[in-house]
Scaffold this motif. Structure first.
Motif, mmCIF file in Angstrom:
data_model
loop_
_atom_site.group_PDB
_atom_site.id
_atom_site.type_symbol
_atom_site.label_atom_id
_atom_site.label_comp_id
_atom_site.label_asym_id
_atom_site.label_seq_id
_atom_site.Cartn_x
_atom_site.Cartn_y
_atom_site.Cartn_z
ATOM 1 N N GLN A 61 -10.446 -1.834 7.637
ATOM 2 C CA GLN A 61 -10.054 -2.482 6.381
ATOM 3 C C GLN A 61 -10.955 -3.679 6.140
ATOM 4 O O GLN A 61 -10.854 -4.705 6.819
ATOM 5 N N GLY A 98 -13.084 10.856 9.517
ATOM 6 C CA GLY A 98 -13.206 10.321 8.172
ATOM 7 C C GLY A 98 -14.556 9.666 7.983
ATOM 8 O O GLY A 98 -15.587 10.221 8.327
ATOM 9 N N ASP A 128 -8.632 -1.498 0.819
ATOM 10 C CA ASP A 128 -7.580 -0.693 1.420
ATOM 11 C C ASP A 128 -8.091 -0.108 2.731
ATOM 12 O O ASP A 128 -9.299 0.031 2.937
ATOM 13 N N PRO A 129 -7.196 0.230 3.619
ATOM 14 C CA PRO A 129 -7.626 0.807 4.904
ATOM 15 C C PRO A 129 -8.326 2.146 4.697
ATOM 16 O O PRO A 129 -7.860 2.996 3.952
ATOM 17 N N GLN A 130 -9.449 2.293 5.386
ATOM 18 C CA GLN A 130 -10.211 3.530 5.322
ATOM 19 C C GLN A 130 -10.110 4.253 6.652
ATOM 20 O O GLN A 130 -10.358 3.670 7.708
ATOM 21 N N PHE A 131 -9.779 5.525 6.594
ATOM 22 C CA PHE A 131 -9.617 6.315 7.799
ATOM 23 C C PHE A 131 -10.963 6.557 8.472
ATOM 24 O O PHE A 131 -11.929 6.949 7.807
ATOM 25 N N TYR A 153 -8.464 2.981 11.674
ATOM 26 C CA TYR A 153 -8.734 2.636 10.290
ATOM 27 C C TYR A 153 -9.554 1.354 10.245
ATOM 28 O O TYR A 153 -9.415 0.470 11.097
ATOM 29 N N PHE A 187 -4.655 6.030 1.899
ATOM 30 C CA PHE A 187 -4.057 4.863 1.271
ATOM 31 C C PHE A 187 -4.518 4.700 -0.173
ATOM 32 O O PHE A 187 -5.647 5.061 -0.529
ATOM 33 N N GLY A 188 -3.649 4.126 -0.976
ATOM 34 C CA GLY A 188 -4.076 3.643 -2.272
ATOM 35 C C GLY A 188 -4.817 2.326 -2.097
ATOM 36 O O GLY A 188 -4.914 1.799 -0.995
ATOM 37 N N LYS A 189 -5.326 1.794 -3.204
ATOM 38 C CA LYS A 189 -6.123 0.573 -3.150
ATOM 39 C C LYS A 189 -5.269 -0.670 -2.915
ATOM 40 O O LYS A 189 -5.803 -1.745 -2.653
ATOM 41 N N LEU A 244 -11.186 -5.694 9.573
ATOM 42 C CA LEU A 244 -10.001 -5.562 10.421
ATOM 43 C C LEU A 244 -9.887 -4.095 10.805
ATOM 44 O O LEU A 244 -9.877 -3.226 9.931
ATOM 45 N N PHE A 265 -7.697 -1.256 12.392
ATOM 46 C CA PHE A 265 -6.343 -0.887 12.759
ATOM 47 C C PHE A 265 -6.335 0.366 13.605
ATOM 48 O O PHE A 265 -7.066 1.314 13.345
ATOM 49 N N TYR A 274 -4.934 7.053 15.580
ATOM 50 C CA TYR A 274 -5.779 6.991 14.387
ATOM 51 C C TYR A 274 -6.482 5.639 14.360
ATOM 52 O O TYR A 274 -5.909 4.632 14.751
ATOM 53 N N PHE A 315 0.833 -1.190 0.000
ATOM 54 C CA PHE A 315 0.000 0.000 0.000
ATOM 55 C C PHE A 315 0.876 1.251 0.000
ATOM 56 O O PHE A 315 1.760 1.402 0.839
#
Lengths: 114, 114
Positions: free
Chosen positions: B37, B58, B42-45, B35, A104-106, B88, B90, B33, A90
């Protein structure tokens, strides 16, 4: 809003092949750039980072990345991959626009064939 | 070296139940933070805290809330759980919000909603 593009969804390489994973971001101001690796079933681990200075940064496990400001790019490279490099990679960008969140990117899944 | 500690590592809940995830940042890190996933994503904030105050928000659902305590640990509270919340989660931490600080991730908490 910041966006991060990773060009390849899945890359398959043979061992000893060279690797280059593309990453482009959208924000034109000050950025901090990261590459994280996620091995199957594991957490995100930092490979390398760029904050300032030499645009060619070296990380762990033989990885390096080059920051090209004019191209808004931060591509990840490794001269010779190993089977143990099989993971998801990532790219992430922390923009200096007052919002302190990592975008993050995908992700790019790398499969290395022995 | 001490890392970001998350608990529990795995959690199974039923729909409409409530779950709480905990995050203990690296010592002397004052920014946390969260996140999310999803599988293959991809991980999302979700949200972040600096010095016990919410600093950025976010894509956190209204059913979720979070806070950072005086010892800098953080808790993510999730209510009225839905199947789509299975992911998941994070937690990450950094020292300050100054540009150039590296964000370190915990190993994540797996939430399964059944």
């Amino acid at each position: 809003a910041q966006s991060v593009s990773q060009h390849n969804h899945h890359v398959i390489l043979s061992e000893a092949a060279s690797l280059e994973l593309g990453c482009n971001y959208s924000y034109g101001g000050t950025v901090n750039l990261f590459w994280y690796v996620q091995y199957p079933g594991q957490h995100l681990q930092l490979l390398l980072k760029y904050f300032s200075g030499d645009p060619l940064v070296k990380g762990i496990k033989g990885f390096e990345a080059e920051f090209i400001k004019s191209k808004f790019s931060f591509n990840l490279r490794k001269p010779s991959v190993q089977w143990s490099d099989t993971a998801e990679y990532f790219c992430a960008v922390l923009s200096g626009a007052g919002s302190y969140q990592l975008t993050f990117g995908k992700g790019t899944k790398l499969s290395v064939i022995p | 070296a001490a890392g970001v500690i998350q608990s529990p590592r795995h959690l199974i809940k039923e729909k409409r139940e409530t779950a709480t995830l905990k995050c203990y940042p690296i010592p002397r890190h004052d920014t946390v933070y969260w996140y999310q996933q999803g599988p293959g994503q991809d991980p999302q904030f979700l949200i972040s805290f600096y010095e016990k105050m919410q600093s950025d928000k976010g894509s956190i659902p209204d059913r979720f809330s979070a806070q950072q305590f005086s010892d800098y640990h953080s808790e993510l509270n999730m209510s009225s759980l839905e199947l789509g919340d299975s992911a998941l989660y994070f937690c990450a931490s950094s020292q300050g919000r100054i540009s150039g600080n590296t964000i370190y991730f915990g190993e994540g908490s797996w939430l399964t909603v059944v």
